[in-house]
Design a protein around this motif. Structure first.
Motif, PDB file in Angstrom:
ATOM      1  N   PRO A   1      -8.602   4.286   7.809  1.00  0.00           N
ATOM      2  CA  PRO A   1      -7.977   3.507   6.651  1.00  0.00           C
ATOM      3  C   PRO A   1      -8.565   2.141   6.246  1.00  0.00           C
ATOM      4  O   PRO A   1      -8.531   1.396   7.247  1.00  0.00           O
ATOM      5  CB  PRO A   1      -6.737   3.567   7.075  1.00  0.00           C
ATOM      6  N   PHE A   2      -8.535   1.854   4.974  1.00  0.00           N
ATOM      7  CA  PHE A   2      -9.384   0.233   4.586  1.00  0.00           C
ATOM      8  C   PHE A   2      -8.011  -0.169   4.055  1.00  0.00           C
ATOM      9  O   PHE A   2      -7.629  -0.040   2.846  1.00  0.00           O
ATOM     10  CB  PHE A   2     -10.376   0.555   3.670  1.00  0.00           C
ATOM     11  N   ILE A   3      -7.582  -1.220   4.832  1.00  0.00           N
ATOM     12  CA  ILE A   3      -6.260  -1.761   4.493  1.00  0.00           C
ATOM     13  C   ILE A   3      -6.294  -2.968   3.360  1.00  0.00           C
ATOM     14  O   ILE A   3      -5.914  -2.879   2.291  1.00  0.00           O
ATOM     15  CB  ILE A   3      -5.665  -2.510   5.642  1.00  0.00           C
TER      16      ILE A   3
ATOM     17  N   ASP B   1      -6.306  -5.340  -2.029  1.00  0.00           N
ATOM     18  CA  ASP B   1      -7.291  -5.772  -3.322  1.00  0.00           C
ATOM     19  C   ASP B   1      -6.797  -5.372  -4.666  1.00  0.00           C
ATOM     20  O   ASP B   1      -6.968  -6.047  -5.574  1.00  0.00           O
ATOM     21  CB  ASP B   1      -8.648  -5.549  -2.958  1.00  0.00           C
ATOM     22  N   ILE B   2      -6.200  -4.119  -4.639  1.00  0.00           N
ATOM     23  CA  ILE B   2      -6.242  -3.695  -5.907  1.00  0.00           C
ATOM     24  C   ILE B   2      -4.307  -3.475  -6.113  1.00  0.00           C
ATOM     25  O   ILE B   2      -4.101  -2.593  -7.146  1.00  0.00           O
ATOM     26  CB  ILE B   2      -6.535  -1.982  -6.050  1.00  0.00           C
ATOM     27  N   GLY B   3      -3.645  -4.390  -5.341  1.00  0.00           N
ATOM     28  CA  GLY B   3      -2.330  -4.539  -5.717  1.00  0.00           C
ATOM     29  C   GLY B   3      -1.470  -3.408  -4.891  1.00  0.00           C
ATOM     30  O   GLY B   3      -0.273  -3.521  -5.132  1.00  0.00           O
ATOM     31  N   GLN B   4      -1.994  -2.649  -4.014  1.00  0.00           N
ATOM     32  CA  GLN B   4      -1.153  -1.902  -3.207  1.00  0.00           C
ATOM     33  C   GLN B   4      -0.999  -2.479  -2.021  1.00  0.00           C
ATOM     34  O   GLN B   4      -1.642  -3.377  -1.617  1.00  0.00           O
ATOM     35  CB  GLN B   4      -1.844  -0.348  -3.038  1.00  0.00           C
TER      36      GLN B   4
ATOM     37  N   MET C   1      -0.731  -1.557   4.270  1.00  0.00           N
ATOM     38  CA  MET C   1      -0.285  -1.000   5.638  1.00  0.00           C
ATOM     39  C   MET C   1       0.444   0.081   5.476  1.00  0.00           C
ATOM     40  O   MET C   1       0.945   0.930   6.582  1.00  0.00           O
ATOM     41  CB  MET C   1       0.530  -2.133   6.104  1.00  0.00           C
ATOM     42  N   ASP C   2       0.833   0.528   4.105  1.00  0.00           N
ATOM     43  CA  ASP C   2       1.792   1.668   3.784  1.00  0.00           C
ATOM     44  C   ASP C   2       0.812   2.982   4.541  1.00  0.00           C
ATOM     45  O   ASP C   2       1.247   3.932   5.033  1.00  0.00           O
ATOM     46  CB  ASP C   2       1.989   1.894   2.420  1.00  0.00           C
ATOM     47  N   VAL C   3      -0.354   2.878   4.087  1.00  0.00           N
ATOM     48  CA  VAL C   3      -1.288   4.065   4.437  1.00  0.00           C
ATOM     49  C   VAL C   3      -1.396   4.179   6.030  1.00  0.00           C
ATOM     50  O   VAL C   3      -1.223   5.334   6.471  1.00  0.00           O
ATOM     51  CB  VAL C   3      -2.644   4.263   3.930  1.00  0.00           C
TER      52      VAL C   3
ATOM     53  N   VAL D   1     -11.316   5.708   3.853  1.00  0.00           N
ATOM     54  CA  VAL D   1     -10.059   6.301   3.792  1.00  0.00           C
ATOM     55  C   VAL D   1      -8.963   5.485   2.908  1.00  0.00           C
ATOM     56  O   VAL D   1      -8.918   4.181   3.460  1.00  0.00           O
ATOM     57  CB  VAL D   1      -9.673   6.898   5.129  1.00  0.00           C
ATOM     58  N   PHE D   2      -8.604   6.110   1.884  1.00  0.00           N
ATOM     59  CA  PHE D   2      -7.384   5.424   1.264  1.00  0.00           C
ATOM     60  C   PHE D   2      -6.134   6.076   1.272  1.00  0.00           C
ATOM     61  O   PHE D   2      -5.178   5.350   0.395  1.00  0.00           O
ATOM     62  CB  PHE D   2      -7.970   4.937  -0.141  1.00  0.00           C
TER      63      PHE D   2
END
Ligand code: E4P
Length: 216
Positions: free
Chosen positions: A128-130, A135-138, A141-143, A109-110
């Motif tokens: 959710p995969f924090i 790793d992709i620059g987001q 923790m926002d999710v 879950v992203f």
């Protein structure tokens, strides 16, 4: 917050359980592959060590295959929770399995939209995969923050399982944001103990105690 170990390594699990800190375990196909063991044998041994939920993942990609695999895996031990990826066929399977009383952990879950769909489908855990978002620059923790807000809005029953936590700061953030569960590699559990002032403080206490002992 419950703490799960994110590993398929039974030695790490034994050590974590001996510490009295492990409420459950999450595995995935990559973690099992790392152990170079047969899937069932590995999950059986983990379930014999841990009383709490043990997540084991399906690898079928169609509805019928996922449901059949989930029924089989869940029959291995009463504490197994079946991991199912967040794809349309997966959520359809989650609904069927929930109706049969089989607990699922919706994985990969992203986004909060995916998380809400998983909760609506009847997931027991939503993961959710924090770290993979980091790793992709987001900011992963926002999710987690958005999920906690959505859960407050609607009172979803599914538990929020913060996953892909890579270091002690992730662990701390998950606790502050209010994840129900943080699943961490054994290394991160060890890191969470660490503080330089604890080490130097203990060293000082022990050396001072040597002086006291001389007086006895
Ligand atoms: C959890 O259920 C996942 O298996 C795991 O946390 C993924 O972590 P990774 O992104 O470090 O592989």
């Amino acid at each position: 917050m419950q703490i799960f170990l994110d590993t398929a390594n039974v030695e790490e699990i034994r050590q974590g359980v001996a510490m009295g800190l492990v409420d459950g375990v999450t595995t995935n196909p990559s973690l099992v592959a790392r152990e170079n063991r047969k899937f069932r044998e590995c999950i059986d041994e983990i379930c014999s060590i841990v009383d709490g939920p043990v997540s084991a993942e399906v690898t079928a990609t169609d509805y019928d295959g996922m449901v059949a695999e989930a029924r089989e895996i869940s029959s291995w031990a009463p504490n197994i929770v079946v991991k199912v990826p967040i794809v349309p066929e997966g959520l359809k399977a989650v609904r069927t399995l929930a109706d049969e009383g089989i607990r699922t952990n919706v994985t990969l879950v992203f986004s909060v939209s995916q998380a809400v769909l998983a909760a609506k489908a009847g997931a027991y855990f939503v993961s959710p995969f924090i770290g993979r978002l980091d790793d992709i620059g987001q900011d992963g923790m926002d999710v987690l923050e958005e999920m906690v807000l959505a859960w407050d809005n609607y009172g979803f029953e599914a538990q929020i399982l913060a996953a892909s936590l890579r270091h002690a700061h992730h662990f701390k953030e998950a606790a502050l944001i209010g994840a129900d569960i943080a699943t961490v590699p054994f290394k991160v559990l060890q890191q969470a103990f660490k503080h330089a002032l604890t080490d130097s403080g203990l060293e000082r206490f022990l050396s001072d105690w040597e002086k006291v002992k001389k007086l006895v």
